[in-house]
Each structure stands twice: as C-alpha cells, then as structure tokens.
Design a protein around this motif. Sequence first.
Motif, PDB file in Angstrom:
ATOM      1  N   GLY A 149       0.838  -1.193   0.000  1.00  0.00           N
ATOM      2  CA  GLY A 149       0.000   0.000   0.000  1.00  0.00           C
ATOM      3  C   GLY A 149       0.871   1.241   0.000  1.00  0.00           C
ATOM      4  O   GLY A 149       2.083   1.155  -0.185  1.00  0.00           O
ATOM      5  N   THR A 150       0.240   2.362   0.194  1.00  0.00           N
ATOM      6  CA  THR A 150       0.967   3.627   0.190  1.00  0.00           C
ATOM      7  C   THR A 150       0.861   4.273   1.558  1.00  0.00           C
ATOM      8  O   THR A 150      -0.082   3.994   2.297  1.00  0.00           O
ATOM      9  N   PRO A 151       1.792   5.147   1.883  1.00  0.00           N
ATOM     10  CA  PRO A 151       2.976   5.498   1.104  1.00  0.00           C
ATOM     11  C   PRO A 151       4.096   4.495   1.319  1.00  0.00           C
ATOM     12  O   PRO A 151       4.112   3.736   2.286  1.00  0.00           O
ATOM     13  N   GLY A 152       5.028   4.519   0.403  1.00  0.00           N
ATOM     14  CA  GLY A 152       6.232   3.723   0.507  1.00  0.00           C
ATOM     15  C   GLY A 152       7.398   4.560   0.028  1.00  0.00           C
ATOM     16  O   GLY A 152       7.258   5.379  -0.877  1.00  0.00           O
ATOM     17  N   PHE A 153       8.538   4.362   0.656  1.00  0.00           N
ATOM     18  CA  PHE A 153       9.719   5.163   0.336  1.00  0.00           C
ATOM     19  C   PHE A 153      10.901   4.228   0.157  1.00  0.00           C
ATOM     20  O   PHE A 153      11.196   3.411   1.030  1.00  0.00           O
ATOM     21  N   LEU A 154      11.569   4.353  -0.966  1.00  0.00           N
ATOM     22  CA  LEU A 154      12.738   3.557  -1.263  1.00  0.00           C
ATOM     23  C   LEU A 154      13.937   4.498  -1.308  1.00  0.00           C
ATOM     24  O   LEU A 154      13.961   5.435  -2.104  1.00  0.00           O
ATOM     25  N   ALA A 155      14.892   4.267  -0.425  1.00  0.00           N
ATOM     26  CA  ALA A 155      16.115   5.072  -0.381  1.00  0.00           C
ATOM     27  C   ALA A 155      17.277   4.097  -0.512  1.00  0.00           C
ATOM     28  O   ALA A 155      17.533   3.299   0.407  1.00  0.00           O
ATOM     29  N   GLY A 156      17.937   4.125  -1.645  1.00  0.00           N
ATOM     30  CA  GLY A 156      18.948   3.113  -1.909  1.00  0.00           C
ATOM     31  C   GLY A 156      18.274   1.759  -1.949  1.00  0.00           C
ATOM     32  O   GLY A 156      17.320   1.558  -2.688  1.00  0.00           O
ATOM     33  N   ARG A 157      18.713   0.861  -1.090  1.00  0.00           N
ATOM     34  CA  ARG A 157      18.101  -0.474  -1.015  1.00  0.00           C
ATOM     35  C   ARG A 157      17.130  -0.590   0.150  1.00  0.00           C
ATOM     36  O   ARG A 157      16.615  -1.664   0.429  1.00  0.00           O
ATOM     37  N   MET A 158      16.908   0.507   0.840  1.00  0.00           N
ATOM     38  CA  MET A 158      16.063   0.477   2.037  1.00  0.00           C
ATOM     39  C   MET A 158      14.640   0.892   1.687  1.00  0.00           C
ATOM     40  O   MET A 158      14.416   1.948   1.112  1.00  0.00           O
ATOM     41  N   LEU A 159      13.695   0.061   2.080  1.00  0.00           N
ATOM     42  CA  LEU A 159      12.284   0.300   1.839  1.00  0.00           C
ATOM     43  C   LEU A 159      11.582   0.573   3.160  1.00  0.00           C
ATOM     44  O   LEU A 159      11.713  -0.199   4.110  1.00  0.00           O
ATOM     45  N   VAL A 160      10.847   1.672   3.200  1.00  0.00           N
ATOM     46  CA  VAL A 160      10.047   2.020   4.375  1.00  0.00           C
ATOM     47  C   VAL A 160       8.599   2.097   3.917  1.00  0.00           C
ATOM     48  O   VAL A 160       8.287   2.751   2.927  1.00  0.00           O
ATOM     49  N   MET A 161       7.732   1.415   4.656  1.00  0.00           N
ATOM     50  CA  MET A 161       6.307   1.451   4.338  1.00  0.00           C
ATOM     51  C   MET A 161       5.584   2.237   5.418  1.00  0.00           C
ATOM     52  O   MET A 161       5.823   2.021   6.614  1.00  0.00           O
ATOM     53  N   GLY A 162       4.743   3.153   4.987  1.00  0.00           N
ATOM     54  CA  GLY A 162       3.965   3.951   5.915  1.00  0.00           C
ATOM     55  C   GLY A 162       4.566   5.323   6.146  1.00  0.00           C
ATOM     56  O   GLY A 162       5.697   5.604   5.760  1.00  0.00           O
ATOM     57  N   ALA A 163       3.768   6.174   6.773  1.00  0.00           N
ATOM     58  CA  ALA A 163       4.189   7.546   7.041  1.00  0.00           C
ATOM     59  C   ALA A 163       5.239   7.569   8.147  1.00  0.00           C
ATOM     60  O   ALA A 163       5.136   6.827   9.129  1.00  0.00           O
ATOM     61  N   ILE A 164       6.240   8.399   7.950  1.00  0.00           N
ATOM     62  CA  ILE A 164       7.268   8.606   8.965  1.00  0.00           C
ATOM     63  C   ILE A 164       7.485  10.102   9.135  1.00  0.00           C
ATOM     64  O   ILE A 164       7.067  10.896   8.301  1.00  0.00           O
ATOM     65  N   ASP A 165       8.166  10.482  10.216  1.00  0.00           N
ATOM     66  CA  ASP A 165       8.369  11.906  10.485  1.00  0.00           C
ATOM     67  C   ASP A 165       9.692  12.380   9.865  1.00  0.00           C
ATOM     68  O   ASP A 165      10.485  11.566   9.383  1.00  0.00           O
ATOM     69  N   PRO A 166       9.940  13.699   9.875  1.00  0.00           N
ATOM     70  CA  PRO A 166      11.158  14.215   9.240  1.00  0.00           C
ATOM     71  C   PRO A 166      12.437  13.596   9.790  1.00  0.00           C
ATOM     72  O   PRO A 166      13.371  13.302   9.034  1.00  0.00           O
ATOM     73  N   GLY A 167      12.507  13.377  11.096  1.00  0.00           N
ATOM     74  CA  GLY A 167      13.696  12.760  11.686  1.00  0.00           C
ATOM     75  C   GLY A 167      13.925  11.352  11.172  1.00  0.00           C
ATOM     76  O   GLY A 167      15.066  10.948  10.922  1.00  0.00           O
ATOM     77  N   ASP A 168      12.838  10.590  11.001  1.00  0.00           N
ATOM     78  CA  ASP A 168      12.963   9.244  10.443  1.00  0.00           C
ATOM     79  C   ASP A 168      13.460   9.293   9.000  1.00  0.00           C
ATOM     80  O   ASP A 168      14.269   8.459   8.588  1.00  0.00           O
ATOM     81  N   PHE A 169      12.973  10.273   8.238  1.00  0.00           N
ATOM     82  CA  PHE A 169      13.473  10.427   6.866  1.00  0.00           C
ATOM     83  C   PHE A 169      14.962  10.743   6.880  1.00  0.00           C
ATOM     84  O   PHE A 169      15.732  10.185   6.097  1.00  0.00           O
ATOM     85  N   GLU A 170      15.374  11.626   7.768  1.00  0.00           N
ATOM     86  CA  GLU A 170      16.789  11.989   7.836  1.00  0.00           C
ATOM     87  C   GLU A 170      17.651  10.773   8.173  1.00  0.00           C
ATOM     88  O   GLU A 170      18.721  10.579   7.585  1.00  0.00           O
ATOM     89  N   ARG A 171      17.195   9.934   9.097  1.00  0.00           N
ATOM     90  CA  ARG A 171      17.924   8.705   9.422  1.00  0.00           C
ATOM     91  C   ARG A 171      17.933   7.747   8.229  1.00  0.00           C
ATOM     92  O   ARG A 171      18.939   7.089   7.949  1.00  0.00           O
ATOM     93  N   LEU A 172      16.814   7.669   7.518  1.00  0.00           N
ATOM     94  CA  LEU A 172      16.733   6.837   6.318  1.00  0.00           C
ATOM     95  C   LEU A 172      17.739   7.306   5.276  1.00  0.00           C
ATOM     96  O   LEU A 172      18.471   6.497   4.692  1.00  0.00           O
ATOM     97  N   PHE A 173      17.807   8.608   5.049  1.00  0.00           N
ATOM     98  CA  PHE A 173      18.761   9.149   4.067  1.00  0.00           C
ATOM     99  C   PHE A 173      20.187   8.803   4.487  1.00  0.00           C
ATOM    100  O   PHE A 173      20.998   8.379   3.653  1.00  0.00           O
TER     101      PHE A 173
END
Length: 144
Positions: A113-137
């Motif tokens: 389902g959505t949302p989904g975020f692929l950063a490099g080889r890392m896949l995150v499913m669901g909404a996350i906050d800005p800090g989680d995005f920064e850690r993902l990056f």
Amino acid sequence: MAPCRHAFPALEEAVRRDGKIRVIYKDWPIFGPPSERAASVALSCAEQGIYPVVHRQLMADNRTIDDDMLRDVVIGAGGDWLSATTWLASHAQAVAARLRANGQEAYSIGLAGTPGFLAGRMLVMGAIDPGDFERLFARARAES
C-alpha cells in the motif's frame, strides 16, 4: 487525510533540510476512481512542466477529489485545464499503462500500500516523520 498526504509534509521538510536528495515520484493510485483521476491529471501536467507543483498541491489539498478540485489545482499551478484534459484524453491508454506499471513495480519491491519510500536499497512502508526520513537518508548513503 490519505496516508500519502499525511507523509508528504514530513518528506518535503526532510528533503529541504538535507538539500542533496533527489526525489522520484511514482504515482500509484490505490483509492479508486478519484485517486486514479488525480494521478492521471497530475501525469498529464508533465506536458506543461508543472507536474511537481500539481503533485505538491494535490498532497496538500484536503478537498474531495473531483474535476472541480483538479481544475483548481491545475490552474493554481499555472497550468491550463483544457490542455491537460485534452492531452489526457489522447494519451489515456499510455497513462493507464504507466499507472499499472507503477503498481506492478510497487508490488515487486514488496509494497502492499501507500505510502512507501525507497532510499537506496532500504524500503520504508507507511508515514514517517522528518527525523525518520533523515535517518533513512543517512543509512542509505552509508550503504552505498
């Protein structure tokens, strides 16, 4: 508010803070005909060079999705509604095929389902906050 709309401000904030992120949007309308219409109209706006602005406005607008709302978004983005709908009418099969391909790609990487975020080889499913995005990056950069 749809999950994508909920996650969008956090993504925008994290991307702005980082300054070195390239975002590629893959429209995958999973909420039925209004969602499909919005995604199709957004894709039609690429021809006018306003897809990013239309996408942002669609993510921020909480109104019910109908042609009146979509017309407002396109015009608000500096686009021409008649051009968008005319282009879409003549390219409907190609747009539908693109949306189907996006859905198949989403399933192939494990999204249910959505949302989904692929950063490099890392896949995150669901909404996350800005800090989680920064850690993902940061993790995606460390693994590349």
